[in-house]
Scaffold this motif. Structure first.
Motif, PDB file in Angstrom:
ATOM      1  N   LEU A 145       0.383  -1.898  -0.102  1.00  0.00           N
ATOM      2  CA  LEU A 145       0.532   0.067   0.236  1.00  0.00           C
ATOM      3  C   LEU A 145       0.794   1.445  -0.165  1.00  0.00           C
ATOM      4  CD1 LEU A 145      -3.118  -0.886   2.876  1.00  0.00           C
ATOM      5  CD2 LEU A 145      -2.170  -1.004  -0.116  1.00  0.00           C
ATOM      6  N   THR A 146       2.045   1.419   0.824  1.00  0.00           N
ATOM      7  CA  THR A 146       2.669   2.487   0.644  1.00  0.00           C
ATOM      8  C   THR A 146       3.721   3.466  -0.497  1.00  0.00           C
ATOM      9  OG1 THR A 146       2.749   1.983   3.490  1.00  0.00           O
ATOM     10  CG2 THR A 146       4.660   3.682   2.132  1.00  0.00           C
ATOM     11  N   PRO A 147       4.204   1.541  -1.091  1.00  0.00           N
ATOM     12  CA  PRO A 147       5.053   1.878  -2.969  1.00  0.00           C
ATOM     13  C   PRO A 147       3.515   2.867  -4.353  1.00  0.00           C
ATOM     14  CG  PRO A 147       5.449  -0.254  -2.111  1.00  0.00           C
ATOM     15  CD  PRO A 147       4.380   0.845  -0.957  1.00  0.00           C
ATOM     16  N   LEU A 148       2.160   1.685  -3.596  1.00  0.00           N
ATOM     17  CA  LEU A 148       1.487   2.062  -4.384  1.00  0.00           C
ATOM     18  C   LEU A 148       0.472   3.268  -4.221  1.00  0.00           C
ATOM     19  CD1 LEU A 148      -1.404   0.695  -6.396  1.00  0.00           C
ATOM     20  CD2 LEU A 148      -2.829   1.134  -4.136  1.00  0.00           C
ATOM     21  N   ALA A 149       1.080   4.387  -3.189  1.00  0.00           N
ATOM     22  CA  ALA A 149       0.409   5.245  -2.649  1.00  0.00           C
ATOM     23  C   ALA A 149       1.161   5.998  -3.831  1.00  0.00           C
ATOM     24  CB  ALA A 149       0.608   5.585  -1.391  1.00  0.00           C
ATOM     25  N   ALA A 150       1.853   5.938  -3.781  1.00  0.00           N
ATOM     26  CA  ALA A 150       2.966   7.213  -4.646  1.00  0.00           C
ATOM     27  C   ALA A 150       2.228   6.959  -6.230  1.00  0.00           C
ATOM     28  CB  ALA A 150       4.224   6.754  -4.965  1.00  0.00           C
ATOM     29  N   GLN A 151       1.736   6.257  -6.462  1.00  0.00           N
ATOM     30  CA  GLN A 151       1.017   6.393  -8.018  1.00  0.00           C
ATOM     31  C   GLN A 151      -0.238   7.533  -8.231  1.00  0.00           C
ATOM     32  OE1 GLN A 151       0.188   2.358  -9.813  1.00  0.00           O
ATOM     33  NE2 GLN A 151      -1.431   3.176 -10.307  1.00  0.00           N
ATOM     34  N   PHE A 152      -0.773   8.102  -7.027  1.00  0.00           N
ATOM     35  CA  PHE A 152      -1.442   8.664  -7.679  1.00  0.00           C
ATOM     36  C   PHE A 152      -1.014  10.294  -6.993  1.00  0.00           C
ATOM     37  CE2 PHE A 152      -3.600   4.522  -6.047  1.00  0.00           C
ATOM     38  CZ  PHE A 152      -4.360   4.403  -7.268  1.00  0.00           C
ATOM     39  N   GLN A 153      -2.296  10.978  -8.040  1.00  0.00           N
ATOM     40  CA  GLN A 153      -1.929  12.603  -7.404  1.00  0.00           C
ATOM     41  C   GLN A 153      -3.455  12.983  -7.448  1.00  0.00           C
ATOM     42  OE1 GLN A 153      -0.099  13.565 -11.815  1.00  0.00           O
ATOM     43  NE2 GLN A 153       1.451  12.903 -10.839  1.00  0.00           N
ATOM     44  N   GLY A 154      -3.218  14.400  -6.573  1.00  0.00           N
ATOM     45  CA  GLY A 154      -4.148  15.257  -6.529  1.00  0.00           C
ATOM     46  C   GLY A 154      -5.899  14.066  -5.472  1.00  0.00           C
TER      47      GLY A 154
END
Length: 170
Positions: A145-154
């Motif tokens: 989940l922590t690495p996944l969070a970097a994929q999103f913006q806004g």
């Protein structure tokens, strides 16, 4: 109520970049190998009414759902052809690439983040039903989940940040 008989959804050709995930992956597990317990709905995952034929949806590059390769690469995606065969599911020749339990949860969370849906399909309560120990929750959070969070913006990034704060063993 639909009275048509149930038929298996077609499993398309898969690859490490285009794979089964979500509810389908949660229903294909390697007896404890990186796959904790879960909430099994096998018929719902792989069968449909004969008058509504459809393919099993794929995740990843060009898939029907979401592509999390930007942040997770091929982490947690493995060949489960033997398990698919053991379950007597009809699949194409060659490997059937499937997300492990943690990647499947992360892919579902990614759908929730994109839609900014709370509670989502993978709510904290549901995750605590799927995972049994603080260590499993920590592994999901740290390695997926922590690495996944970097994929999103806004707004989706803000949703993901709030969600990460809530994820804990209960």
């Amino acid at each position: 109520m639909n009275k048509a008989p149930l038929i298996q959804q077609r499993i398309p050709v898969t690859s490490p970049a285009l794979y089964l995930s979500g509810i389908q992956a949660l229903n294909l597990r390697e007896n404890g190998i990186d796959d904790p317990t879960g909430d099994w709905h096998f018929v719902n995952a792989f069968f449909t009414y004969a008058d509504q034929p459809q393919d099993v949806p794929l995740y990843g590059a060009g898939g029907a759902w979401i592509d999390t390769h930007e942040s997770l690469g091929a982490r947690g995606i493995r060949d489960l052809s033997a398990i698919v065969c053991k379950q007597e599911l009809v699949a194409p020749e060659g490997p059937v690439w499937v997300a492990n339990f943690y990647r499947a949860i992360a892919d579902i969370v990614a759908l929730d983040a994109r839609a900014q849906r709370s509670p989502g399909m993978a709510s904290v309560s549901t995750i605590n039903q799927w995972l049994d120990t603080p260590e499993e929750i920590a592994h999901l959070k740290q390695d997926y989940l922590t690495p996944l969070a970097a994929q999103f913006q806004g707004d989706s990034a803000a949703w993901m940040a709030r969600f990460l704060e809530e994820v804990r063993y209960r």
